[in-house]
Design an enzyme around this catalytic site. Structure first.
Site, PDB file in Angstrom:
ATOM      1  N   SER A 185       0.788  -1.224   0.000  1.00  0.00           N
ATOM      2  CA  SER A 185       0.000   0.000   0.000  1.00  0.00           C
ATOM      3  C   SER A 185       0.828   1.285   0.000  1.00  0.00           C
ATOM      4  O   SER A 185       0.353   2.313  -0.468  1.00  0.00           O
ATOM      5  CB  SER A 185      -0.968   0.008   1.178  1.00  0.00           C
ATOM      6  OG  SER A 185      -0.281  -0.208   2.389  1.00  0.00           O
ATOM      7  N   HIS A 213      -5.384  -3.271  -2.906  1.00  0.00           N
ATOM      8  CA  HIS A 213      -4.958  -2.312  -3.944  1.00  0.00           C
ATOM      9  C   HIS A 213      -4.811  -2.954  -5.310  1.00  0.00           C
ATOM     10  O   HIS A 213      -4.277  -2.342  -6.226  1.00  0.00           O
ATOM     11  CB  HIS A 213      -3.640  -1.650  -3.539  1.00  0.00           C
ATOM     12  CG  HIS A 213      -3.761  -0.830  -2.310  1.00  0.00           C
ATOM     13  ND1 HIS A 213      -4.344   0.421  -2.301  1.00  0.00           N
ATOM     14  CD2 HIS A 213      -3.426  -1.091  -1.030  1.00  0.00           C
ATOM     15  CE1 HIS A 213      -4.340   0.892  -1.075  1.00  0.00           C
ATOM     16  NE2 HIS A 213      -3.791   0.005  -0.281  1.00  0.00           N
ATOM     17  N   LYS A 244     -11.802   0.490  -2.304  1.00  0.00           N
ATOM     18  CA  LYS A 244     -10.800   1.241  -3.056  1.00  0.00           C
ATOM     19  C   LYS A 244     -11.250   1.358  -4.516  1.00  0.00           C
ATOM     20  O   LYS A 244     -12.120   2.159  -4.806  1.00  0.00           O
ATOM     21  CB  LYS A 244      -9.441   0.612  -2.828  1.00  0.00           C
ATOM     22  CG  LYS A 244      -9.008   0.989  -1.406  1.00  0.00           C
ATOM     23  CD  LYS A 244      -7.892   0.261  -0.787  1.00  0.00           C
ATOM     24  CE  LYS A 244      -7.673   0.849   0.610  1.00  0.00           C
ATOM     25  NZ  LYS A 244      -6.952  -0.017   1.498  1.00  0.00           N
TER      26      LYS A 244
HETATM   27  C1  LIG Z   1      -6.939  -0.151   2.931  1.00  0.00           C
HETATM   28  C2  LIG Z   1      -6.362  -1.490   3.222  1.00  0.00           C
HETATM   29  C3  LIG Z   1      -7.033  -2.383   4.059  1.00  0.00           C
HETATM   30  C4  LIG Z   1      -8.247  -1.977   4.836  1.00  0.00           C
HETATM   31  O1  LIG Z   1      -9.352  -1.899   4.032  1.00  0.00           O
HETATM   32  P1  LIG Z   1     -10.591  -0.971   4.485  1.00  0.00           P
HETATM   33  O2  LIG Z   1     -11.703  -1.451   3.651  1.00  0.00           O
HETATM   34  O3  LIG Z   1     -10.176   0.427   4.218  1.00  0.00           O
HETATM   35  O4  LIG Z   1     -10.794  -1.230   5.953  1.00  0.00           O
HETATM   36  C5  LIG Z   1      -6.505  -3.640   4.197  1.00  0.00           C
HETATM   37  N1  LIG Z   1      -5.364  -4.015   3.566  1.00  0.00           N
HETATM   38  C6  LIG Z   1      -4.688  -3.156   2.784  1.00  0.00           C
HETATM   39  C7  LIG Z   1      -3.434  -3.616   2.110  1.00  0.00           C
HETATM   40  C8  LIG Z   1      -5.152  -1.868   2.602  1.00  0.00           C
HETATM   41  O5  LIG Z   1      -4.460  -0.998   1.879  1.00  0.00           O
END
Ligand SMILES: *Cc1c(COP(=O)(O)O)cnc(C)c1O
Length: 396
Positions: A185, A213, A244
């Protein structure tokens, strides 16, 4: 009001400010999009995970509104009580088909999914092998599980194998789990999934890949990083988010029918939490429809990101090992990363300075994300701002 017992709050916050590690909330006034309004100004948004621009897509809004009127705004209970609606099962079917797995199970967020999946799969006496750059939700899932956590240096397969080889960790009764971000991330690089799958197979460890991602942006039709490597069917536990690229909220585990059934019976963040609201579920279905109607979209996004990365590189910036729409711009020092982010905002470009403990000491950076809704003019505008600010602070 101050109470004696909470006096530490003030002390703690004072120290954070002194070290430039204080975090502030920024208010976005209007809707999400490639441009957003901050403090009354329209600025170019280069820090969103809304990679395909679906968060503000009218078709998602329409689906959510219709679902609110047809089904309800809330689901009323957890799935195992009476919150399990036909809509949840429909989305799970679509997600399983999308990820080419037998089944999928929804969670209320990616954070909750990682906590719930990892702590269900391993426990005391078991082992989790965790990449040093894994997302905080994987780290917290490992902690919650009470399994022994064995970190390995980022993407270092030799180091991972050494740790897997250690005889003290191969008790036949102990479960072993390798957990990684598929796309990291804060670095935007990929986990070497073919090697990970091979090591997992050889050392009889479970492999779990977080596709937060990667879902919607990599692989054929945006099916993710497992699909990108042609490894569908070889990764027993896939976690993905709806929050996302899919523009909504929520997350899921994808895998075998047994995995789903096991999680329904053991995963505490699934069991003890209210089911996702119908509008949220309906907007995810609409997002999948849109993605499948335009299978070239993820490829066009990656091409845009590749060009942007190349232009930053030509300018003298270090974009580290980014290979995706997440482009770290290495700065190094905390103060300089903050200064750059402030100056870029003055130029009309919104980025965030990512500092320790989110990233290792000495690698403070601006995390830039390119989205499908940025036009070439938008990106040229951003590059011009990066050139000006980078020269001003003496980074390039
Ligand atoms: C954003 C993210 C999460 C968490 O997801 P949310 O739906 O925002 O709680 C988990 N793992 C990774 C790698 C992320 O970037």
């Amino acid at each position: 009001m101050t109470h004696r017992a909470t006096g530490f709050l003030d002390t703690f916050l004072g120290v954070l400010r002194q070290k430039n590690l204080h975090r502030d909330l920024r208010t976005i006034q209007g809707p999400q999009g490639p441009w957003v309004e901050v403090d009354g100004r329209r600025v170019l948004n280069l820090c969103s995970n809304n990679y395909l621009g679906l968060a503000s897509h009218p078709q998602l809004a329409e689906a959510a509104a219709t679902a609110a009127r047809t089904w309800a705004c809330g689901s009323g209970a957890s799935r195992l009580v009476c919150g399990n609606m036909a809509l949840h099962e429909l989305l799970e079917r679509r997600l399983a088909d999308f990820k080419r797995t037998e089944a999928a199970l929804l969670y209320s967020s990616g954070y909750a999914a990682n906590l719930g999946i990892i702590s269900a799969l391993v426990g005391r006496g078991d082992f989790v092998f965790s990449d040093a750059f894994n997302h905080a939700s994987i780290i917290d899932g490992c902690r919650l599980s009470q399994a022994e956590v064995i970190p390995f240096p980022h993407n270092d397969m030799a180091a991972l194998e050494e740790r897997l080889l250690d005889g003290s960790r191969s008790s036949p009764r102990a479960r072993r789990l390798i957990a990684v971000d598929g796309v990291f991330s804060m670095d935007g690089d990929l986990a070497p999934l073919p090697q990970l799958a091979e090591l997992a197979e050889r050392y009889e460890a479970m492999l779990m890949v977080d596709e937060a991602h990667a879902t919607g942006v990599l692989g054929p039709e945006g099916r993710g990083v497992v699909a990108h490597f042609g490894l569908e069917g070889n990764v027993p536990i896939i976690m993905g988010t709806l929050s996302k690229a899919l523009g909504g909220f929520g997350a899921f585990a994808a895998g075998s029918l047994q995995l789903r059934e096991y999680l329904v019976n053991t995963s505490r963040s699934f069991i003890f939490s209210t089911a996702l609201p119908p509008p949220v579920v309906a907007s995810a279905l609409a997002a999948l429809d849109l993605l499948q109607a335009d299978p070239g979209l993820p490829g066009r996004l990656q091409e845009k990101a590749r060009l942007f990365r190349a232009r930053l590189g030509e300018m003298g910036y270090d974009t580290m090992s980014s290979a995706t729409q997440i482009i770290p711009v290495l700065v190094g020092k905390i103060d300089m990363a903050l200064e750059m982010s402030h100056r870029l905002l003055e130029e009309g470009v919104l980025t965030v300075a990512i500092r320790p403990p989110t990233v290792p000491q000495g690698t403070s950076r601006l995390r830039v994300t390119v989205t499908a809704t940025h036009s070439q003019e938008d990106l040229d505008f951003a590059l011009e701002a990066f050139r000006k600010v980078g020269r001003r602070v003496g980074l390039i």
